[in-house]
Motif scaffolding. Structure first.
Motif, short mmCIF file in Angstrom:
data_model
loop_
_atom_site.label_atom_id
_atom_site.label_comp_id
_atom_site.label_asym_id
_atom_site.label_seq_id
_atom_site.Cartn_x
_atom_site.Cartn_y
_atom_site.Cartn_z
N ALA B 164 0.86 -1.19 0.00
CA ALA B 164 0.00 0.00 0.00
C ALA B 164 0.88 1.23 0.00
O ALA B 164 2.11 1.11 0.03
CB ALA B 164 -0.90 0.00 1.24
N ALA B 165 0.27 2.38 -0.06
CA ALA B 165 1.06 3.61 0.03
C ALA B 165 1.57 3.78 1.45
O ALA B 165 2.72 4.16 1.67
CB ALA B 165 0.21 4.81 -0.36
N LEU B 166 0.70 3.46 2.38
CA LEU B 166 1.07 3.69 3.77
C LEU B 166 0.33 2.72 4.69
O LEU B 166 -0.87 2.53 4.57
CB LEU B 166 0.71 5.13 4.17
CG LEU B 166 0.82 5.51 5.65
CD1 LEU B 166 2.27 5.47 6.10
CD2 LEU B 166 0.24 6.88 5.91
N SER B 192 7.54 -1.00 -1.64
CA SER B 192 6.99 0.29 -2.07
C SER B 192 6.09 0.87 -0.98
O SER B 192 5.49 1.92 -1.15
CB SER B 192 6.20 0.11 -3.37
OG SER B 192 5.14 -0.80 -3.15
N THR B 193 6.01 0.18 0.14
CA THR B 193 5.10 0.59 1.21
C THR B 193 5.83 1.40 2.28
O THR B 193 6.94 1.06 2.67
CB THR B 193 4.49 -0.67 1.87
OG1 THR B 193 3.90 -1.46 0.85
CG2 THR B 193 3.45 -0.29 2.91
N GLY B 218 9.33 -2.82 3.68
CA GLY B 218 8.95 -1.43 3.53
C GLY B 218 9.99 -0.61 2.79
O GLY B 218 11.18 -0.95 2.77
N GLN B 219 9.51 0.45 2.17
CA GLN B 219 10.41 1.38 1.51
C GLN B 219 11.01 2.29 2.58
O GLN B 219 12.19 2.55 2.63
CB GLN B 219 9.59 2.20 0.49
CG GLN B 219 10.31 3.36 -0.11
CD GLN B 219 9.35 4.53 -0.33
OE1 GLN B 219 8.13 4.40 -0.30
NE2 GLN B 219 9.92 5.69 -0.57
N LEU B 220 10.14 2.73 3.49
CA LEU B 220 10.55 3.51 4.64
C LEU B 220 9.71 3.02 5.81
O LEU B 220 8.49 2.94 5.69
CB LEU B 220 10.32 4.99 4.38
CG LEU B 220 10.66 5.97 5.51
CD1 LEU B 220 11.08 7.31 4.94
CD2 LEU B 220 9.52 6.17 6.49
#
Lengths: 483, 389
Positions: B164-166, B192-193, B218-220
């Motif tokens: 997801a985005a977040l 990409s999450t 996670g990306q971050l």
């Protein structure tokens, strides 16, 4: 503009005949309160400075106007009215004194009380003193001997005229004008300080020493020190501070810049025991200092040793920029806070050079209602191959109303770098106290003994004559903290 | 799973306004000095995908931030319900004031449940909280409020596998006197999450907490944990392992608040960073004036496997009591050449030797996990990370 006219009038008045009642009864010439471009021009004119320096000051002032006072430190600082400060005060003498005999005896008596070794006896101790009374250096000893070795040790205001090329090259090269709020302020209004130049291959024949004092009421002190050690040279510089009791807070925003070239070594030691204010913290000195050294050459070494016992508020982070290959930075610190003192102090070690090494040993002692914070940064940049840092921060709490805080920042961008940080916080153990009591020491003596033991690692880095004084100082600083 | 009007309650509206007003932390924000939030997509999922069939066992499944589990066979002494307005106010009171992650997820809540464990209940069955997502431009904001009664025991594991985005879960655990909690978090979101989580534990007297986080996705990712030690003789062990490669960013932020005397806390953090990954550890131990006899320990170590990796650490001690033993340590370095040489000289391949040394580096932290059944899967996850599978 009316305000400007007023300032000009005030400046004119100040430059004319002017008398104040002083604690030491010396005529003092000072600029009117407040800070603006005219005041800066006034200071610059007083110093008979070249145009480039005036421009530099004015640029710093413009920068300062755009900056904010830093608020990230764990300090509770009452708002400072920068317009309520005199930015220039000079002991008034007809002409510069040629020898000690010409120095105002009142001044010498004050130094005597403070134990400053300005007179002949101290020649045996091998100490050359550049005493700073308020803002202007009034006497410098041992100049000739140093000159023989090629060492330049003089007030920076003098160096501006005698060694303009050196001052121009290095001033602001380690601490840029806009580095921080207080360095910008200092750059705009600094009045004097020490200048040291050690030429290539020279080992400075004696420990250099200067004493800063704050005496004139409401006079901010804005010292500027610049030490340059050329290739393969060595110098040890001692700085000690005292200030008489005052009711109003006094501001001190000094800048110290050190430059060590190839294989050079600078050892900078400080004992700071300015007036910390009364038990409620009223009247103490605000000490906002920017100290930074650059190890520009390979194998250069800069060592900071500080014993901080005074000031109401201390904001001070002597740092090393380790640019040279295999350069070395050291920071040894003892910070004692008592009463309502606040100290936020530590260091920055920026590793840029391959094989650069740094050691940080910090001992914080909090007593009374004080707060003592270690704040440090160790940064290993990508090119600092095999950089090495070791940090140890120990805090000792004396009493249950004080606080000890440790805030280390570690940024590592090179895998071959090794960074280690250790910190502990504890109090004086009952066993230690009991042991001392058993041997007939009272509570205060016992605490002093234990604390001095706690600080030993740092104390042994101090030059001999300072070490003795510093030990006494720590004992005095902790008086009234127990029982 | 929300009562119809929850998103309109005062606490939610206030948080949403607050979040909108403050925005993302600026470059000078001290708590975010090492983790810069350039862009955060806040687009809370509104309705669930088709509800999944109930999974066997004690599992709560959140998909796109919404609870999708059907009926769960709750063991005796443990129950779940959806937030009431009162729960929301109650929950919000545990959150740190004006905290970005608190206002973010309270303000955009997608799901809000309370799990209650009765006093004295000994729940041996492992409760699994699964967080998944499959919509790339949505954000998930589940609120989970765990109330553990006095003298009870429970075991909880979180699995984060979102795309997801977040993913921004907000978890509050109120742990009663003499309660025992074994907690683990496995974060393996897709790369990409963004994962921004805040976990607050309020710990009463003589409670015993063991919490373990493994973060590899996670990306971050920012894992923020606040421990409030409110009762004497509480014992908290908090351990984390984070591993990052590529351009991943892992951030472990902890606040250990010793408010009362005689508590013990220990933290072990290990990070392994490869490629251009960045790892952050910020740990603050605060000992209040009255919290005498506190024992607070913290040790953070990071291992850099590549030239471009970066490790930042800020371990902080803020101490106001004098009769305490507190220490923290932080190291950053690479694998020891002499260790590698030792293994290679005994005929072990370089890659294998490196893996052995990384495993050894993580071992003491892994050993603190009390959820025995997880240890094997944790070890597998770490090994898989190392082989890059």
């Amino acid at each position: 503009m009316a305000a400007t006219q007023e300032t000009i009038a005030a400046v004119e008045e100040a430059t004319g005949q002017y008398k104040y009642g002083f604690v030491t009864d010396i005529e003092v010439e000072k600029a009117p309160k407040g800070l603006n471009e005219d005041i800066i021009r006034f200071i610059s004119a007083k110093k008979d400075e070249p145009d480039w320096l005036l421009e530099w000051r004015l640029k710093a002032y413009q920068k300062w106007l755009t900056m904010d006072s830093p608020d990230w430190a764990k300090l509770d600082i009452p708002e400072i009215d920068y317009q309520d400060i005199h930015y220039y005060a000079a002991p008034k003498t007809a002409e510069g004194p040629k020898s000690l005999d010409e120095v105002d005896p009142e001044l010498l008596a004050t130094y005597e009380k403070l134990g400053i070794p300005l007179n002949e006896q101290k020649m045996l101790a091998g100490v050359a003193v550049d005493a700073v009374f308020d803002s202007v250096s009034v006497a410098t000893t041992f100049r000739e001997e140093l000159a023989k070795a090629g060492v330049v040790f003089c007030p920076i205001s003098e160096a501006v005229h005698s060694h303009p090329e050196l001052v121009k090259k290095y001033l602001g090269s380690v601490v840029p004008v806009a580095d921080n709020y207080f360095s910008a302020l200092n750059s705009a209004v600094f009045t004097d300080g020490s200048f040291v130049f050690i030429p290539k291959g020279v080992r400075c024949p004696m420990e250099l020493s200067t004493y800063f004092r704050i005496n004139e009421k409401n006079t901010g002190q804005f010292e500027r020190t610049l030490i340059i050690a050329e290739d393969q040279s060595y110098v040890s510089y001692l700085e000690g501070c005292t200030a008489p009791q005052r009711d109003e807070n006094q501001l001190h925003a000094a800048v110290v810049e050190l430059v060590a070239l190839e294989d050079a070594e600078i050892k900078y030691s400080t004992v700071q025991n300015w007036y910390p204010g009364d038990a409620e913290g009223k009247g103490g000195i605000y000490n906002f200092v920017t100290k930074r050294g650059a190890c520009r050459g390979d194998r250069a070494k800069i060592s900071w040793t500080q014993v901080e016992t005074g000031s109401a508020v201390t904001w001070k982070y002597p740092s090393c920029i380790l640019q040279g290959k295999d350069s070395v930075g050291e920071f040894y610190s003892v910070a004692v806070t008592n009463g309502a003192q606040q100290a936020d102090t530590g260091t920055k070690m920026i590793h840029l050079g391959e094989g650069s090494r740094s050691t940080i040993i910090s001992k914080g002692i909090s007593a009374g209602k004080s707060n003592n914070t270690y704040r440090g940064l160790v940064q290993v940049m990508p090119k600092a191959e095999n950089a090495r840092n070791f940090t140890q921060c120990d805090s000792l709490l004396v009493g249950d109303k004080c606080g000890a805080h440790t805030v280390p920042y570690i940024v590592s961008r090179n895998p071959s770098g090794k960074v280690e940080h250790e910190a502990t916080t504890s109090r004086i153990s009952e066993d230690q106290l009991f042991y001392c009591h058993q041997r007939g020491l009272d509570e205060e003596e016992a605490v002093s003994l234990i604390v001095n033991g706690f600080c030993r690692e740092v104390m042994k880095e101090l030059p001999m004559e300072f070490a003795v004084e510093a030990q006494k100082l720590i004992a005095i600083s902790l008086e009234g903290s127990v029982g | 799973m929300l009562p119809n009007n929850l998103q309109q309650t005062a606490a939610v509206l206030a948080a949403r306004d607050q979040f909108a007003a403050t925005g993302l932390p600026g470059a000078k924000s001290e708590p975010w000095i090492y983790t810069r939030l350039q862009e955060v997509v806040v687009n809370p999922a509104q309705s669930a995908q088709a509800a999944t069939s109930p999974e066997a066992g004690l599992i709560l499944h959140f998909d796109n931030g919404l609870l999708v589990s059907g009926d769960v066979a709750w063991p005796a002494g443990m129950a779940m319900r959806v937030f009431t307005d009162a729960d929301m106010a109650d929950f919000a009171a545990y959150l740190p004031e004006d905290h970005l992650l608190g206002t973010l997820s309270v303000g955009h809540v997608t799901s809000a449940i309370v799990i209650e464990v009765e006093a004295g209940a000994q729940i041996t069955e492992l409760l699994t909280l699964r967080f998944t997502a499959n919509v790339a431009d949505q954000s998930a904001h589940p609120l989970i409020f765990i109330k553990q009664g006095a003298g009870s025991q429970c075991r909880i594991v979180e699995h984060h596998e979102s795309h997801a985005a977040l993913s921004a879960p907000l978890i509050v655990m109120d742990i009663g006197a003499e309660a025992v909690l074994d907690h683990a978090k496995m974060q393996a979101d897709t790369d990409s999450t963004k994962h921004l989580s805040l976990t607050v534990m309020a710990v009463a007297e003589k409670a015993d907490i063991n919490s373990f986080t493994t973060a590899i996705g996670g990306q971050l990712a920012r894992h923020e944990t606040h421990m409030h030690l409110n009762g004497e003789h509480a014992d908290v062990a908090l351990s984390s392992i984070y591993m990052a490669r590529g351009t991943q960013h892992q951030d472990m932020t902890t606040r250990m608040l010793h408010q009362v005397p005689n508590c013990t806390s220990s933290q072990l953090i290990r990070g392994v960073l490869d490629d251009t990954a960045k790892g952050v550890f910020q740990g603050k131990v605060v000992v209040a004036r009255d919290a005498q006899k506190t024992d607070g320990q913290q040790m953070s170590r990071a291992l850099l496997l590549s030239r471009q990796a970066e490790a930042d650490a800020k371990p902080e001690l803020e101490i106001y009591a004098d009769d305490v033993v507190c220490s923290h340590g932080a190291t950053v370095g690479e694998l020891d050449e002499t260790h590698l040489f030792y293994l290679k000289s005994r005929g072990i391949e370089a890659d294998e030797a490196r893996m052995m040394l990384i495993e050894a580096f993580l071992l003491d932290t892994l050993e603190t996990v009390r959820l025995d059944e997880l240890r094997a899967s944790l070890t597998t996850a770490i090994q898989r990370w190392m082989t890059g599978v």
